[in-house]
Write an enzyme that holds these catalytic residues in place. Structure first.
Site, PDB file in Angstrom:
ATOM      1  CG  ASN A   7      79.310 -29.862 -41.185  1.00 59.59           C
ATOM      2  OD1 ASN A   7      79.476 -28.718 -41.358  1.00 59.59           O
ATOM      3  ND2 ASN A   7      78.119 -30.749 -41.825  1.00 59.59           N
ATOM      4  CE  LYS A   9      75.325 -30.225 -39.401  1.00 57.19           C
ATOM      5  NZ  LYS A   9      74.024 -31.061 -39.504  1.00 57.19           N
ATOM      6  CG  HIS A  96      75.754 -32.010 -45.241  1.00 56.34           C
ATOM      7  ND1 HIS A  96      74.479 -31.738 -45.076  1.00 56.34           N
ATOM      8  CD2 HIS A  96      76.162 -32.723 -44.338  1.00 56.34           C
ATOM      9  CE1 HIS A  96      74.082 -32.202 -43.744  1.00 56.34           C
ATOM     10  NE2 HIS A  96      75.302 -32.328 -43.201  1.00 56.34           N
ATOM     11  CD  GLU A 165      76.700 -36.600 -42.345  1.00 55.44           C
ATOM     12  OE1 GLU A 165      77.082 -36.169 -41.334  1.00 55.44           O
ATOM     13  OE2 GLU A 165      76.427 -35.684 -43.148  1.00 55.44           O
TER      14      GLU A 165
HETATM   15  P1  PGA Z   1      74.695 -34.109 -36.456  1.00 56.24           P
HETATM   16  O1  PGA Z   1      75.137 -33.758 -37.976  1.00 56.24           O
HETATM   17  O2  PGA Z   1      75.914 -34.815 -35.788  1.00 56.24           O
HETATM   18  O3  PGA Z   1      74.348 -32.888 -35.492  1.00 56.24           O
HETATM   19  O4  PGA Z   1      73.469 -35.288 -36.636  1.00 56.24           O
HETATM   20  C1  PGA Z   1      75.970 -34.272 -38.743  1.00 56.24           C
HETATM   21  C2  PGA Z   1      76.048 -33.731 -40.136  1.00 56.24           C
HETATM   22  O5  PGA Z   1      75.110 -33.165 -40.591  1.00 56.24           O
HETATM   23  O6  PGA Z   1      77.282 -33.732 -40.476  1.00 56.24           O
END
Ligand code: PGA
Length: 247
Positions: A7, A9, A96, A165
């Site tokens: 992901n 972002k 999310h 998550e």
């Molecule tokens: P991270 O993010 O691996 O940077 O903790 C996971 C996510 O938000 O999908």
């Protein structure tokens, strides 16, 4: 089948395709490649290019979100599942914690899932408790509510993946313990079996997964893959996550 979902972002410009080229090359030569599927969710701006380029390759492309209406609407800056599908994406994340924090409630999430499935996108539905809920030992009840209030048996379970998550783990380097994760993942699968009549969709873990802590997940067979944020922006880290998982 395990899933390694990156992901991105708010990261990436057209030339970031180089990162995916390296990952694609690794996967195409990897002897373990039939055991897993790689999916990357870049920002909306890159989906069309990347989906076209990787169409016949080893990486599938998804979006990070979608709007809660079917095709077109008068909502400024909104992008529907129909539009996302039309540029070649196969998956979308929904729910999310970033988007829940911006106002995605369960009514909205239900519509997002419904329209994504209607438009032939596979859904990666994200759930997770916050720090306070964990401290108050409400994790299992929070997760149950997040699942039963959005998913229902009419949805095609073969098109749904659930990603657990914990909000307190996203981007923080803090991880649940192995025993917590075993317990939580089994609980999620138990609820999904009730919703979907004895068969649970895959359940992934997400939150601070990286190339060194991936080792600890090997002993948690219940987990069907990983949603990887920060570490997916580096081809080296992402490849090492897969490599170390199968080592
Ligand atoms: P991270 O993010 O691996 O940077 O903790 C996971 C996510 O938000 O999908």
């Amino acid at each position: 089948m395990k899933y390694f979902i990156g992901n991105w972002k708010m990261f990436g410009v057209p030339k970031s395709i180089n990162i995916l080229n390296k990952i694609n090359l690794f996967v195409s030569k990897d002897l373990n490649r039939s055991k897993y599927q790689v999916i990357i969710t870049p920002p909306y701006t890159l989906i069309q290019n990347y989906a076209k380029y990787f169409k016949k390759k080893k990486i599938s492309i998804g979006s990070q979100n979608c709007y809660q209406k079917d095709q077109f609407s008068s909502n400024t800056a909104a992008i529907s599942s129909y539009m996302i599908k039309s540029v070649g994406a196969k998956y979308t994340l929904i729910g999310h914690s970033d988007n829940r924090a911006e106002g995605d409630n369960e009514t909205i999430l239900r519509d997002k899932v419904r329209f994504a499935l209607k438009n032939n996108l596979k859904v990666v539905f994200c759930i997770g408790e916050n720090k306070k809920e964990k401290r108050e030992k409400k994790t299992l009840s929070v997760l149950k509510k997040q699942l039963v209030n959005v998913l229902n048996k009419k949805f095609n379970k073969r098109k749904i993946i659930v990603a657990y998550e914990p909000i307190w783990s996203i981007g923080t380097g803090e991880l649940p313990t192995v025993s917590e994760l075993k317990k939580t993942t089994s609980h999620i699968k138990k609820i999904l079996k009730i919703i979907f009549n004895q068969k649970s969709p895959p359940v992934l873990y997400g939150g601070s997964v990286d190339e060194s802590n991936i080792e600890m997940f090997k002993e948690i067979g219940e987990i069907d893959g990983f949603l990887i944020g920060g570490a997916s922006k580096s081809y080296k880290k992402f490849i090492d996550i897969i490599r170390n998982y199968y080592r």
